[in-house]
Write a protein that holds these residues in place. Structure first.
Motif, PDB file in Angstrom:
ATOM      1  N   UNK A   1      -9.490  65.452  71.601  1.00 33.19           N
ATOM      2  CA  UNK A   1     -10.878  65.505  72.047  1.00 33.19           C
ATOM      3  C   UNK A   1     -11.445  64.108  72.272  1.00 33.19           C
ATOM      4  N   UNK A   2     -11.075  63.174  71.405  1.00 28.69           N
ATOM      5  CA  UNK A   2     -11.641  61.833  71.500  1.00 28.69           C
ATOM      6  C   UNK A   2     -10.568  60.800  71.189  1.00 28.69           C
ATOM      7  N   UNK A   3     -10.500  59.776  72.011  1.00 28.37           N
ATOM      8  CA  UNK A   3      -9.580  58.650  71.812  1.00 28.37           C
ATOM      9  C   UNK A   3     -10.383  57.367  72.007  1.00 28.37           C
ATOM     10  N   UNK A   4     -11.241  57.034  71.026  1.00 26.98           N
ATOM     11  CA  UNK A   4     -12.181  55.930  71.215  1.00 26.98           C
ATOM     12  C   UNK A   4     -11.537  54.567  71.412  1.00 26.98           C
ATOM     13  N   UNK A   5     -10.329  54.367  70.910  1.00 29.96           N
ATOM     14  CA  UNK A   5      -9.673  53.068  71.053  1.00 29.96           C
ATOM     15  C   UNK A   5      -8.641  53.055  72.176  1.00 29.96           C
ATOM     16  N   UNK A   6      -8.500  54.162  72.894  1.00 24.52           N
ATOM     17  CA  UNK A   6      -7.576  54.232  74.026  1.00 24.52           C
ATOM     18  C   UNK A   6      -6.115  54.156  73.637  1.00 24.52           C
ATOM     19  N   UNK A   7      -5.791  54.646  72.437  1.00 24.85           N
ATOM     20  CA  UNK A   7      -4.410  54.578  71.964  1.00 24.85           C
ATOM     21  C   UNK A   7      -3.455  55.384  72.837  1.00 24.85           C
ATOM     22  N   UNK A   8      -3.971  56.424  73.471  1.00 25.64           N
ATOM     23  CA  UNK A   8      -3.125  57.285  74.304  1.00 25.64           C
ATOM     24  C   UNK A   8      -3.266  56.989  75.788  1.00 25.64           C
ATOM     25  N   UNK A   9      -3.876  55.882  76.121  1.00 27.24           N
ATOM     26  CA  UNK A   9      -4.172  55.592  77.528  1.00 27.24           C
ATOM     27  C   UNK A   9      -2.915  55.389  78.380  1.00 27.24           C
ATOM     28  N   UNK A  10      -1.823  54.913  77.779  1.00 31.67           N
ATOM     29  CA  UNK A  10      -0.613  54.737  78.596  1.00 31.67           C
ATOM     30  C   UNK A  10       0.333  55.930  78.483  1.00 31.67           C
ATOM     31  N   UNK A  11      -0.103  57.003  77.866  1.00 32.82           N
ATOM     32  CA  UNK A  11       0.683  58.240  77.800  1.00 32.82           C
ATOM     33  C   UNK A  11       0.472  58.991  79.104  1.00 32.82           C
ATOM     34  N   UNK A  12       1.249  58.679  80.113  1.00 34.76           N
ATOM     35  CA  UNK A  12       1.099  59.343  81.399  1.00 34.76           C
ATOM     36  C   UNK A  12       2.415  59.351  82.161  1.00 34.76           C
ATOM     37  N   UNK A  13       2.430  60.191  83.156  1.00 28.62           N
ATOM     38  CA  UNK A  13       3.569  60.304  84.058  1.00 28.62           C
ATOM     39  C   UNK A  13       3.391  59.261  85.152  1.00 28.62           C
ATOM     40  N   UNK A  14       4.426  58.460  85.387  1.00 30.78           N
ATOM     41  CA  UNK A  14       4.348  57.414  86.402  1.00 30.78           C
ATOM     42  C   UNK A  14       5.413  57.679  87.461  1.00 30.78           C
ATOM     43  N   UNK A  15       4.976  57.870  88.684  1.00 32.59           N
ATOM     44  CA  UNK A  15       5.891  58.125  89.815  1.00 32.59           C
ATOM     45  C   UNK A  15       6.840  59.276  89.525  1.00 32.59           C
ATOM     46  N   UNK A  16       6.353  60.318  88.874  1.00 36.71           N
ATOM     47  CA  UNK A  16       7.170  61.485  88.579  1.00 36.71           C
ATOM     48  C   UNK A  16       8.088  61.307  87.387  1.00 36.71           C
ATOM     49  N   UNK A  17       8.087  60.130  86.783  1.00 33.17           N
ATOM     50  CA  UNK A  17       8.943  59.862  85.621  1.00 33.17           C
ATOM     51  C   UNK A  17       8.113  59.942  84.352  1.00 33.17           C
ATOM     52  N   UNK A  18       8.671  60.568  83.342  1.00 30.39           N
ATOM     53  CA  UNK A  18       8.029  60.644  82.043  1.00 30.39           C
ATOM     54  C   UNK A  18       8.912  59.883  81.069  1.00 30.39           C
ATOM     55  N   UNK A  19       8.399  58.767  80.571  1.00 26.80           N
ATOM     56  CA  UNK A  19       9.168  57.934  79.643  1.00 26.80           C
ATOM     57  C   UNK A  19       8.355  57.690  78.381  1.00 26.80           C
ATOM     58  N   UNK A  20       8.373  58.638  77.437  1.00 23.75           N
ATOM     59  CA  UNK A  20       7.582  58.470  76.228  1.00 23.75           C
ATOM     60  C   UNK A  20       8.037  57.293  75.375  1.00 23.75           C
ATOM     61  N   UNK A  21       9.237  56.787  75.591  1.00 22.59           N
ATOM     62  CA  UNK A  21       9.726  55.645  74.810  1.00 22.59           C
ATOM     63  C   UNK A  21       8.921  54.372  75.103  1.00 22.59           C
ATOM     64  N   UNK A  22       8.214  54.344  76.212  1.00 25.35           N
ATOM     65  CA  UNK A  22       7.405  53.172  76.548  1.00 25.35           C
ATOM     66  C   UNK A  22       5.937  53.350  76.152  1.00 25.35           C
ATOM     67  N   UNK A  23       5.598  54.501  75.570  1.00 21.86           N
ATOM     68  CA  UNK A  23       4.217  54.775  75.223  1.00 21.86           C
ATOM     69  C   UNK A  23       3.858  54.178  73.874  1.00 21.86           C
ATOM     70  N   UNK A  24       2.607  53.785  73.730  1.00 25.17           N
ATOM     71  CA  UNK A  24       2.091  53.234  72.488  1.00 25.17           C
ATOM     72  C   UNK A  24       2.211  54.271  71.368  1.00 25.17           C
ATOM     73  N   UNK A  25       2.763  53.856  70.226  1.00 22.66           N
ATOM     74  CA  UNK A  25       2.864  54.725  69.057  1.00 22.66           C
ATOM     75  C   UNK A  25       4.059  55.649  69.050  1.00 22.66           C
ATOM     76  N   UNK A  26       4.891  55.612  70.075  1.00 19.68           N
ATOM     77  CA  UNK A  26       6.069  56.481  70.149  1.00 19.68           C
ATOM     78  C   UNK A  26       7.302  55.623  69.951  1.00 19.68           C
ATOM     79  N   UNK A  27       8.180  56.059  69.061  1.00 22.62           N
ATOM     80  CA  UNK A  27       9.433  55.343  68.839  1.00 22.62           C
ATOM     81  C   UNK A  27      10.599  56.219  69.260  1.00 22.62           C
ATOM     82  N   UNK A  28      11.644  55.567  69.768  1.00 24.82           N
ATOM     83  CA  UNK A  28      12.823  56.282  70.243  1.00 24.82           C
ATOM     84  C   UNK A  28      14.076  55.701  69.607  1.00 24.82           C
TER      85      UNK A  28
END
Length: 87
Positions: A52-79
């Motif tokens: 509902x709320x992400x005041x510090x934008x921690x999830x702002x880079x959690x997105x699909x880029x050019x049809x690719x989903x790479x959660x390993x590059x997202x903030x707070x996600x470890x692989x």
């Protein structure tokens, strides 16, 4: 003589079918290398949608880029070294 040609034709058809199956299985195998990563990424994206709320934008880079989903590059996600989400 027609029986022999019929058998040769059957062998040729079977070889074509086997070749198509091989190509499709290689394609499927290639797709499955990215599948676990993408399914985990999709699950994380679904989680993000429910936040509902992400005041510090921690999830702002959690997105699909050019049809690719790479959660390993997202903030707070470890692989792992195998590029599988572990945290």
């Amino acid at each position: 003589m027609y029986g022999l040609w019929g058998f040769e034709r059957l062998k040729l058809r079977m070889m074509v079918v086997m070749l198509l199956m091989l190509v499709l299985s290689l394609f499927e195998q290639n797709m499955s290398f990215s599948s676990p990563l993408n399914s985990e990424g999709l699950a994380l994206l679904r989680f993000k949608q429910r936040v509902v709320s992400d005041p510090f934008g921690a999830l702002s880079n959690w997105k699909e880029i050019d049809g690719e989903i790479d959660p390993c590059s997202w903030f707070g996600v470890e692989c792992s070294d195998e590029k599988v989400v572990i945290l």
